[in-house]
Design an enzyme around this catalytic site. Structure first.
Site, mmCIF file in Angstrom:
data_model
loop_
_atom_site.group_PDB
_atom_site.id
_atom_site.type_symbol
_atom_site.label_atom_id
_atom_site.label_comp_id
_atom_site.label_asym_id
_atom_site.label_seq_id
_atom_site.Cartn_x
_atom_site.Cartn_y
_atom_site.Cartn_z
ATOM 1 N N SER A 133 45.740 42.378 -7.718
ATOM 2 C CA SER A 133 45.965 42.081 -8.760
ATOM 3 C C SER A 133 45.119 42.552 -9.889
ATOM 4 O O SER A 133 43.745 42.724 -9.560
ATOM 5 C CB SER A 133 46.307 40.799 -9.021
ATOM 6 N N TYR A 150 44.802 31.641 -8.908
ATOM 7 C CA TYR A 150 45.235 32.809 -8.529
ATOM 8 C C TYR A 150 44.151 33.890 -8.647
ATOM 9 O O TYR A 150 43.970 34.725 -7.702
ATOM 10 C CB TYR A 150 46.318 33.210 -9.342
ATOM 11 N N LYS A 166 42.376 36.300 -5.609
ATOM 12 C CA LYS A 166 42.309 37.699 -5.745
ATOM 13 C C LYS A 166 41.088 38.484 -5.752
ATOM 14 O O LYS A 166 40.503 39.438 -5.378
ATOM 15 C CB LYS A 166 43.356 38.412 -6.823
#
Length: 256
Positions: free
Chosen positions: A148, A161, A165
């Site tokens: 991402s 999150y 990543k």
């Protein structure tokens, strides 16, 4: 004088075997379709068997090669078994992932563990299991993580999150260093916000959509089609000298 022109590397994947996780929808479905259309025999992996079989049918109806493997990749014993009993995959694309967004002060241990179990732990061991088979067979390979843009920046309500990543970027670089001499390449694709069923709620929120559009310099949000060429490139010989890096498909988000 005669000039010897260089040969353009091939993007075709004819004769290769690929495995795509998270293939039942969204980005994973697009990646599987792109690889199949480039000539690869694709094994489709996800938990939802019905959606997998529907995708398999759609691909084979086009004359492409695909098979379904319903599997939860967080079940590491099952994942290791399935990788062990199959021939090595030339290409692995890990598109399985999830997010649980909240302010950092409100993050819960269960949310953290759930996100990291899939986004980091399962992804790590998927690549490990795939690489072991390639080493045993003495074959090269291309391992691709759908990461991402949030692996390179921070975001409000996205601490867990983003952490997951950033971790993916770290282990792919280390794996690329360790496995380079065996010609096993490890890279990530880092998309911006892509329109899928999973992001519909975000795009339907006017405030969140305005925040997204403010940061994307190309003045539009991402579509799954925007990622298909990137995945074929990293899977093919066209990227033979590319490893340990991130291909950002972010519309300029991280250029700031």
């Amino acid at each position: 004088m005669t000039i010897a022109l260089p040969k353009t590397p091939s993007f075709d994947l004819i004769g290769s075997r690929a495995l795509v996780t998270g293939a039942s929808s969204g980005i994973g479905l697009a990646c599987a379709t792109a690889l199949a259309r480039a000539g690869s025999h694709v094994t489709l992996v996800a938990r939802r068997a019905e959606q997998l079989h529907a995708l398999q049918t759609a691909l084979t109806d086009e004359g492409l090669h695909a098979e379904s493997l319903p599997l939860d990749i967080t079940d590491l014993a099952a994942l290791e078994h399935e990788m062990a009993v199959r021939e090595p995959f030339d290409i692995v694309v890990n598109s399985a992932g999830l997010a649980r967004h909240s302010p950092a002060l409100q993050s819960q241990p269960d949310d953290f563990d759930t996100v990291f179990n899939l986004n980091v732990k399962a992804a790590y061991f998927l690549f490990q299991f795939a690489a072991k088979k390639l080493f045993e067979a003495g074959k090269p390979g291309s391992l691709i993580a759908i990461s991402s843009q949030m692996a390179h920046v921070g975001g409000v309500d996205r601490a867990v999150y983003c952490a997951s990543k950033h971790a993916v970027e770290g282990f792919t670089k280390s794996m690329a260093i360790e496995w380079g001499k065996a010609n096993i390449r490890v890279n990530t694709v880092c998309p911006t916000f892509i329109k899928t069923d999973l992001t519909a709620a975000t795009f339907n929120d006017p405030e969140k959509r305005a925040w997204i559009e403010q940061h994307i310099k190309l003045d539009r949000v991402g579509e799954v089609e925007d990622l298909m060429g990137a995945v074929v490139y990293l899977a093919s010989n066209a990227s033979a000298m590319v490893t340990g890096t991130s291909l950002k498909v972010d519309g300029g988000w991280t250029a700031e």
